[in-house]
Design a protein around this motif. Structure first.
Motif, PDB file in Angstrom:
ATOM      1  N   MET A 199     -36.685  -1.585   9.003  1.00  0.00           N
ATOM      2  CA  MET A 199     -35.448  -2.331   8.919  1.00  0.00           C
ATOM      3  C   MET A 199     -34.401  -1.800   9.914  1.00  0.00           C
ATOM      4  O   MET A 199     -33.505  -2.532  10.313  1.00  0.00           O
ATOM      5  CB  MET A 199     -34.901  -2.239   7.506  1.00  0.00           C
ATOM      6  N   ALA A 200     -34.559  -0.531  10.285  1.00  0.00           N
ATOM      7  CA  ALA A 200     -33.642   0.024  11.289  1.00  0.00           C
ATOM      8  C   ALA A 200     -33.851  -0.696  12.630  1.00  0.00           C
ATOM      9  O   ALA A 200     -32.890  -0.938  13.370  1.00  0.00           O
ATOM     10  CB  ALA A 200     -33.880   1.523  11.460  1.00  0.00           C
ATOM     11  N   ASP A 201     -35.121  -1.070  12.923  1.00  0.00           N
ATOM     12  CA  ASP A 201     -35.379  -1.834  14.157  1.00  0.00           C
ATOM     13  C   ASP A 201     -34.680  -3.185  14.097  1.00  0.00           C
ATOM     14  O   ASP A 201     -34.096  -3.652  15.075  1.00  0.00           O
ATOM     15  CB  ASP A 201     -36.891  -2.054  14.338  1.00  0.00           C
ATOM     16  N   LEU A 202     -34.754  -3.793  12.901  1.00  0.00           N
ATOM     17  CA  LEU A 202     -34.085  -5.088  12.716  1.00  0.00           C
ATOM     18  C   LEU A 202     -32.587  -4.953  12.955  1.00  0.00           C
ATOM     19  O   LEU A 202     -31.988  -5.716  13.717  1.00  0.00           O
ATOM     20  CB  LEU A 202     -34.344  -5.611  11.293  1.00  0.00           C
ATOM     21  N   LYS A 203     -32.002  -3.948  12.344  1.00  0.00           N
ATOM     22  CA  LYS A 203     -30.546  -3.806  12.445  1.00  0.00           C
ATOM     23  C   LYS A 203     -30.132  -3.531  13.891  1.00  0.00           C
ATOM     24  O   LYS A 203     -29.167  -4.102  14.412  1.00  0.00           O
ATOM     25  CB  LYS A 203     -30.044  -2.690  11.520  1.00  0.00           C
ATOM     26  N   GLY A 204     -30.877  -2.660  14.556  1.00  0.00           N
ATOM     27  CA  GLY A 204     -30.569  -2.348  15.957  1.00  0.00           C
ATOM     28  C   GLY A 204     -30.657  -3.586  16.837  1.00  0.00           C
ATOM     29  O   GLY A 204     -29.821  -3.811  17.717  1.00  0.00           O
ATOM     30  N   THR A 205     -31.679  -4.411  16.555  1.00  0.00           N
ATOM     31  CA  THR A 205     -31.857  -5.635  17.354  1.00  0.00           C
ATOM     32  C   THR A 205     -30.692  -6.597  17.133  1.00  0.00           C
ATOM     33  O   THR A 205     -30.146  -7.176  18.082  1.00  0.00           O
ATOM     34  CB  THR A 205     -33.187  -6.317  16.963  1.00  0.00           C
ATOM     35  N   LEU A 206     -30.296  -6.740  15.860  1.00  0.00           N
ATOM     36  CA  LEU A 206     -29.195  -7.656  15.557  1.00  0.00           C
ATOM     37  C   LEU A 206     -27.877  -7.155  16.151  1.00  0.00           C
ATOM     38  O   LEU A 206     -27.038  -7.948  16.589  1.00  0.00           O
ATOM     39  CB  LEU A 206     -29.063  -7.850  14.044  1.00  0.00           C
ATOM     40  N   GLU A 207     -27.721  -5.841  16.198  1.00  0.00           N
ATOM     41  CA  GLU A 207     -26.508  -5.285  16.823  1.00  0.00           C
ATOM     42  C   GLU A 207     -26.452  -5.659  18.307  1.00  0.00           C
ATOM     43  O   GLU A 207     -25.399  -6.006  18.839  1.00  0.00           O
ATOM     44  CB  GLU A 207     -26.475  -3.758  16.669  1.00  0.00           C
ATOM     45  N   LEU A 208     -27.615  -5.593  18.947  1.00  0.00           N
ATOM     46  CA  LEU A 208     -27.652  -5.987  20.363  1.00  0.00           C
ATOM     47  C   LEU A 208     -27.218  -7.436  20.551  1.00  0.00           C
ATOM     48  O   LEU A 208     -26.484  -7.775  21.483  1.00  0.00           O
ATOM     49  CB  LEU A 208     -29.069  -5.820  20.927  1.00  0.00           C
ATOM     50  N   VAL A 209     -27.696  -8.304  19.629  1.00  0.00           N
ATOM     51  CA  VAL A 209     -27.328  -9.721  19.721  1.00  0.00           C
ATOM     52  C   VAL A 209     -25.812  -9.871  19.569  1.00  0.00           C
ATOM     53  O   VAL A 209     -25.156 -10.571  20.351  1.00  0.00           O
ATOM     54  CB  VAL A 209     -28.050 -10.556  18.626  1.00  0.00           C
ATOM     55  N   LEU A 234     -39.177 -12.880  15.653  1.00  0.00           N
ATOM     56  CA  LEU A 234     -40.261 -12.234  14.900  1.00  0.00           C
ATOM     57  C   LEU A 234     -40.829 -11.066  15.695  1.00  0.00           C
ATOM     58  O   LEU A 234     -41.099 -11.190  16.894  1.00  0.00           O
ATOM     59  CB  LEU A 234     -41.385 -13.250  14.643  1.00  0.00           C
ATOM     60  N   VAL A 235     -40.936  -9.926  15.013  1.00  0.00           N
ATOM     61  CA  VAL A 235     -41.617  -8.771  15.618  1.00  0.00           C
ATOM     62  C   VAL A 235     -42.651  -8.266  14.621  1.00  0.00           C
ATOM     63  O   VAL A 235     -42.305  -7.984  13.470  1.00  0.00           O
ATOM     64  CB  VAL A 235     -40.618  -7.632  15.951  1.00  0.00           C
ATOM     65  N   ILE A 236     -43.903  -8.222  15.024  1.00  0.00           N
ATOM     66  CA  ILE A 236     -44.956  -7.690  14.150  1.00  0.00           C
ATOM     67  C   ILE A 236     -45.710  -6.602  14.905  1.00  0.00           C
ATOM     68  O   ILE A 236     -46.176  -6.823  16.027  1.00  0.00           O
ATOM     69  CB  ILE A 236     -45.969  -8.793  13.731  1.00  0.00           C
ATOM     70  N   VAL A 273     -23.579 -14.378   9.569  1.00  0.00           N
ATOM     71  CA  VAL A 273     -24.094 -15.130  10.719  1.00  0.00           C
ATOM     72  C   VAL A 273     -25.583 -15.445  10.687  1.00  0.00           C
ATOM     73  O   VAL A 273     -26.034 -16.346  11.373  1.00  0.00           O
ATOM     74  CB  VAL A 273     -23.782 -14.442  12.065  1.00  0.00           C
ATOM     75  N   LEU A 274     -26.364 -14.714   9.926  1.00  0.00           N
ATOM     76  CA  LEU A 274     -27.789 -15.060   9.942  1.00  0.00           C
ATOM     77  C   LEU A 274     -28.555 -14.478   8.763  1.00  0.00           C
ATOM     78  O   LEU A 274     -28.071 -13.608   8.043  1.00  0.00           O
ATOM     79  CB  LEU A 274     -28.446 -14.604  11.253  1.00  0.00           C
ATOM     80  N   GLY A 275     -29.774 -15.000   8.595  1.00  0.00           N
ATOM     81  CA  GLY A 275     -30.685 -14.515   7.566  1.00  0.00           C
ATOM     82  C   GLY A 275     -31.793 -13.731   8.239  1.00  0.00           C
ATOM     83  O   GLY A 275     -32.181 -14.031   9.364  1.00  0.00           O
ATOM     84  N   ALA A 276     -32.295 -12.724   7.542  1.00  0.00           N
ATOM     85  CA  ALA A 276     -33.347 -11.894   8.137  1.00  0.00           C
ATOM     86  C   ALA A 276     -34.069 -11.121   7.048  1.00  0.00           C
ATOM     87  O   ALA A 276     -33.752 -11.250   5.849  1.00  0.00           O
ATOM     88  CB  ALA A 276     -32.741 -10.920   9.152  1.00  0.00           C
ATOM     89  N   GLY A 277     -35.029 -10.332   7.459  1.00  0.00           N
ATOM     90  CA  GLY A 277     -35.721  -9.506   6.471  1.00  0.00           C
ATOM     91  C   GLY A 277     -37.029  -8.971   7.030  1.00  0.00           C
ATOM     92  O   GLY A 277     -37.350  -9.188   8.194  1.00  0.00           O
ATOM     93  N   MET A 278     -37.744  -8.243   6.155  1.00  0.00           N
ATOM     94  CA  MET A 278     -39.055  -7.736   6.536  1.00  0.00           C
ATOM     95  C   MET A 278     -40.086  -8.785   6.079  1.00  0.00           C
ATOM     96  O   MET A 278     -40.053  -9.231   4.922  1.00  0.00           O
ATOM     97  CB  MET A 278     -39.329  -6.383   5.855  1.00  0.00           C
ATOM     98  N   VAL A 279     -40.956  -9.160   6.987  1.00  0.00           N
ATOM     99  CA  VAL A 279     -41.887 -10.274   6.721  1.00  0.00           C
ATOM    100  C   VAL A 279     -42.719  -9.993   5.449  1.00  0.00           C
ATOM    101  O   VAL A 279     -43.295  -8.920   5.282  1.00  0.00           O
ATOM    102  CB  VAL A 279     -42.811 -10.506   7.934  1.00  0.00           C
ATOM    103  N   HIS A 280     -42.719 -10.984   4.567  1.00  0.00           N
ATOM    104  CA  HIS A 280     -43.392 -10.857   3.279  1.00  0.00           C
ATOM    105  C   HIS A 280     -44.914 -10.711   3.490  1.00  0.00           C
ATOM    106  O   HIS A 280     -45.492 -11.435   4.309  1.00  0.00           O
ATOM    107  CB  HIS A 280     -43.102 -12.109   2.453  1.00  0.00           C
TER     108      HIS A 280
END
Ligand code: DAH
Length: 348
Positions: free
Chosen positions: A227-237, A219-221, A287-294
């Protein structure tokens, strides 16, 4: 025989007898005999009353001397016997330090833990907190604050072990989102956390299902998270766990606690993206579920959704391990069979 001669004789005899004692009991007996109230010296002293007043002090002091010398000899003998016993004991307990040692069996972290450790290291390096939460959880955190009110149809996605109406075995690590958001002081900076742990579902165990498995919540708030931050983070993983040639792709999906929601795929580890049976000829593996926090989730945790927002993800280390090592049955991770587990030893 004069009393003095008798005393001399007792002394010599006593010293002689002492020499032949070899054990503490024996020595003790002899001491009681020689110096005790019923012993020969006491007896001699009793005879002193018949002596002349001149002789009495002479014999008296000689008697004391005899007693002292015997006592000294007894003490010395005791010391000798102790020493001898100690020597025998040491000899018996001698350790041969030149014997080759038996190697101690060394264990290693469980393969799932190894994956979690790797993920933790990666995120710690990016300034995330690593938190753990309760496995016995309140319905409120597990569902309601995750935007899943009672009777919400999406609750059926996660078959739940209930303990009471309001207490359950957590079905996901997502409740840690609510728990951390509600505590976080945003005036001190953004919230960045991962939370690894075990979750439970009322599933029948089979090669791809286990009633107990692992998740790592992320979680990052902050202000202006995209969403680009999300994608970049998942790429690192993906790069960290599988290697640099692995890409990430996001596909639209649905989760009640994120909007928009995505499912993340990575390049098929088996065919490198060309398409094969493992990836059903798509070249990608989910491999995983994700999204922008509702916004509802933010609001329920007391976060101002007009100012703050962010991304969340939930990944399954069990699935990662299966993909990474080609394990075809998730149950292997929970059977504690050393023949399986030792294959993932880090002993090198
Ligand atoms: N909690 C979800 C599950 O167990 C996984 C998940 C999906 C977590 C999307 C998230 C997310 O944080 O954003 O199926």
């Amino acid at each position: 025989m004069s009393l003095k001669d008798r005393l001399s004789e007792l002394l010599n005899q006593g010293l002689e007898d002492l020499k032949s004692t070899s054990e503490q009991d024996e020595l003790n007996e002899l001491r009681v005999h020689l110096l005790g109230k019923k012993g020969p010296i006491t007896k001699v002293l009793r005879g002193m009353k018949d002596l002349s007043p001149e002789e009495r002090p002479v014999v008296g002091s000689f008697a004391n001397e005899v007693r002292d010398r015997l006592q000294e000899a007894i003490d010395a003998r005791k010391e000798e016997i102790d020493q001898k016993l100690l020597t025998v004991k040491l000899e018996k307990e001698k350790i041969d330090v030149t014997l080759p040692g038996k190697p101690a069996a060394r264990g290693n972290a469980h393969v799932i833990q190894q994956i979690i450790d790797q993920i933790e290291d990666l995120f710690l390096g990016m300034g995330y907190q690593v938190l753990s939460g309760p496995e016995v959880e309140e319905d409120r955190y597990n569902f309601e604050m995750m935007n899943l009110p009672k009777d919400h149809p999406a609750r059926d996605m996660q078959d739940t072990f209930y303990i009471t109406k309001d207490i359950l075995m957590r079905t996901q690590t997502s409740p840690m989102q609510a728990r951390t958001m509600e505590k976080h002081d945003f005036s001190k900076g953004p919230l960045k956390m991962i939370s690894p742990g075990v979750v439970y579902r009322r599933d029948t165990d089979d090669p791809t299902h286990s009633h107990q498995f692992h998740q790592v919540e992320g979680l990052v708030i902050d202000k202006h998270v995209t969403m680009a931050d999300l994608k970049g983070t998942l790429e690192l993983v993906a790069h960290e766990l599988f290697g640099d040639r692995f890409d990430v792709r996001l596909r639209p999906s649905y989760f009640p606690f994120t909007e928009p929601s995505v499912e993340a795929d990575i390049t098929c580890f088996n065919c490198g993206g060309k398409g094969c049976a493992v990836c059903k000829h798509t070249g990608w593996i989910e491999v995983l579920g994700a999204g922008m926090v509702h916004p509802n989730v933010l609001k329920m945790a007391g976060v101002d959704s007009d100012i703050y927002g962010g991304f969340a993800f939930g990944l399954g280390p069990d699935r990662f391990a299966m993909l990474k090592y080609g394990v075809d049955d998730i149950r292997n991770f929970y059977l504690d069979d050393e023949r399986f587990l030792n294959q993932f030893s880090m002993k090198g």
